[in-house]
Design a protein around this motif. Sequence first.
Motif, PDB file in Angstrom:
ATOM      1  N   ASP A  25      18.878  -4.118  -0.677  1.00  0.00           N
ATOM      2  CA  ASP A  25      17.442  -4.351  -0.516  1.00  0.00           C
ATOM      3  C   ASP A  25      17.278  -5.324   0.647  1.00  0.00           C
ATOM      4  OD1 ASP A  25      14.789  -5.168  -0.681  1.00  0.00           O
ATOM      5  OD2 ASP A  25      14.765  -5.281  -2.872  1.00  0.00           O
ATOM      6  N   ASN A  71      -3.851  -7.554  -4.334  1.00  0.00           N
ATOM      7  CA  ASN A  71      -3.542  -6.121  -4.376  1.00  0.00           C
ATOM      8  C   ASN A  71      -3.612  -5.554  -5.794  1.00  0.00           C
ATOM      9  OD1 ASN A  71      -2.552  -5.633  -1.476  1.00  0.00           O
ATOM     10  ND2 ASN A  71      -1.346  -7.410  -2.109  1.00  0.00           N
ATOM     11  N   LYS A  72      -3.910  -6.389  -6.774  1.00  0.00           N
ATOM     12  CA  LYS A  72      -3.925  -5.940  -8.162  1.00  0.00           C
ATOM     13  C   LYS A  72      -5.319  -6.092  -8.758  1.00  0.00           C
ATOM     14  CE  LYS A  72       0.922  -7.213  -8.717  1.00  0.00           C
ATOM     15  NZ  LYS A  72       1.373  -5.825  -8.525  1.00  0.00           N
ATOM     16  N   HIS A 119       2.932  -8.320   1.328  1.00  0.00           N
ATOM     17  CA  HIS A 119       3.923  -7.365   0.803  1.00  0.00           C
ATOM     18  C   HIS A 119       4.432  -6.374   1.852  1.00  0.00           C
ATOM     19  CE1 HIS A 119       3.205  -8.871  -3.179  1.00  0.00           C
ATOM     20  NE2 HIS A 119       1.973  -8.422  -3.253  1.00  0.00           N
ATOM     21  N   TYR A 178       7.773  -4.298   1.548  1.00  0.00           N
ATOM     22  CA  TYR A 178       7.922  -3.179   0.616  1.00  0.00           C
ATOM     23  C   TYR A 178       7.509  -1.880   1.298  1.00  0.00           C
ATOM     24  CZ  TYR A 178       8.322  -6.769  -2.990  1.00  0.00           C
ATOM     25  OH  TYR A 178       8.727  -7.847  -3.739  1.00  0.00           O
ATOM     26  N   GLY A 179       8.283  -0.823   1.050  1.00  0.00           N
ATOM     27  CA  GLY A 179       8.000   0.459   1.681  1.00  0.00           C
ATOM     28  C   GLY A 179       6.633   1.008   1.353  1.00  0.00           C
ATOM     29  N   SER A 180       6.099   0.694   0.182  1.00  0.00           N
ATOM     30  CA  SER A 180       4.793   1.219  -0.215  1.00  0.00           C
ATOM     31  C   SER A 180       3.654   0.635   0.615  1.00  0.00           C
ATOM     32  CB  SER A 180       4.545   0.930  -1.702  1.00  0.00           C
ATOM     33  OG  SER A 180       4.658  -0.454  -1.966  1.00  0.00           O
ATOM     34  N   PHE A 181       3.940  -0.438   1.362  1.00  0.00           N
ATOM     35  CA  PHE A 181       2.915  -1.056   2.209  1.00  0.00           C
ATOM     36  C   PHE A 181       3.149  -0.756   3.694  1.00  0.00           C
ATOM     37  CE2 PHE A 181       2.369  -3.301  -1.695  1.00  0.00           C
ATOM     38  CZ  PHE A 181       1.054  -3.745  -1.715  1.00  0.00           C
TER      39      PHE A 181
END
Length: 418
Positions: free
Chosen positions: A172, A302-303, A355, A358-361
């Motif tokens: 990671d 983000n939540k 974030h 992280y790949g999702s961002f």
Amino acid sequence: MTKQELFFRTLLVFGVVFAAWKTVGWYWSGSQKMSRSVILNQVPSVVQRLLNREPKKPPTQQALNLSPTSLKLVTLTARTTPTTQSTRTTTRAAVAPTKKAAPAFNSSARIPRILHQAFASEMVYENYLPYINGCMSLNPDWTYYLWRDSDAEALISSAYPEFLAKYKKYSDVLERADSIRYIVLHHFGGIYLDMDVQCVRPFFPALENLNSFLDQERIEQTNILWGWPFGVMNSGMGSAPGHPFFREVIDEMLRESRIGNAFTSTGPTILTQVYKRYTAAKHAVPVTMLEPKVMSPLMDGNKNWRSMCGSLAAAKSKPDSRRSWKERGCIMLESKNWRYDDSDNSTICVHRFLHLGYGSFAAVRKKPFNITARFWPRFELSNEEVNDLRVNAEVMQGDASAKVHNANSMKSFGMSNE
């Protein structure tokens, strides 16, 4: 044209060609002549120079006097896309740092004026630019160190060789960024910040009398997300060189067999565990955990916290001792009228939770900029690195508008915001 004239003209042409070849192919150093390739191979790396000296308070440097709104007016323009590998990168990697043991802790030592950040390379997402600039501007007399993966590996290889195999195993990318922050704080001291941390006040005098500190996540967020009573954050930390707490964190990472998930192997989970054990042992050298509002006053934007909490009627009907940590956090957040920002006059930094690692961002990442080219007067650089940046600046500007005042000293190079 006579044969004699032809002979002299030919001789003149050969003389010009030979002089040009000598100028391009060789550099002069005192009374000795050395090839360019030899000189580049002898340039010491940043890590080598750092390891060959004791940590000390950096000299006061001229403030850049830049604000986030004035960044686009900076004369020295950075490259926005990576090109071929630069001289700085190759020379740093080519020279092995001198081995030197980690420093012993001095109980009277305090946090030195060094700001550390870490990224895979010098090409950093532009999302981070206003935060990095703001921290440098608010702390103009602090020295800035960027720890790229190559620099981190060189330091670990030299001063923490027992950790090198573990570092290379990390799959990671955040594990490498996590681990090097503990190591540089233990070895050099200073303050480490994630690149998505916004500085709103200078570090000193608020943190000046501490020999170490750790950031703490908002209690409500820790309760709701992780089911813990509290959580130590590694987005902002500080230390005097050699502090035993950070040596314990390094040792714990060595013992941790799980890899591939930075949160558990190198991040808040392992840091919180070490903090609990360290404080329970009542060490003679304490470590200070800050209140969340000092460096992490925000809930992660983000939540959807209201949705995560849902109806709290059932939770409120229970006695406190029977409520889960999530229920306690939700009730606490509701009692604040769902206020997601707890910053006040004691707030020094604000963790923005971008974030981007992280790949999702990935979709929100902006194009990268060269941080060393943008902020090079504030970096610890060798003379060759400084010269390289000076030349790049002049080429990109097309003239002398980079305003380089003295080619012999990195400290005297200026950056205009006119």
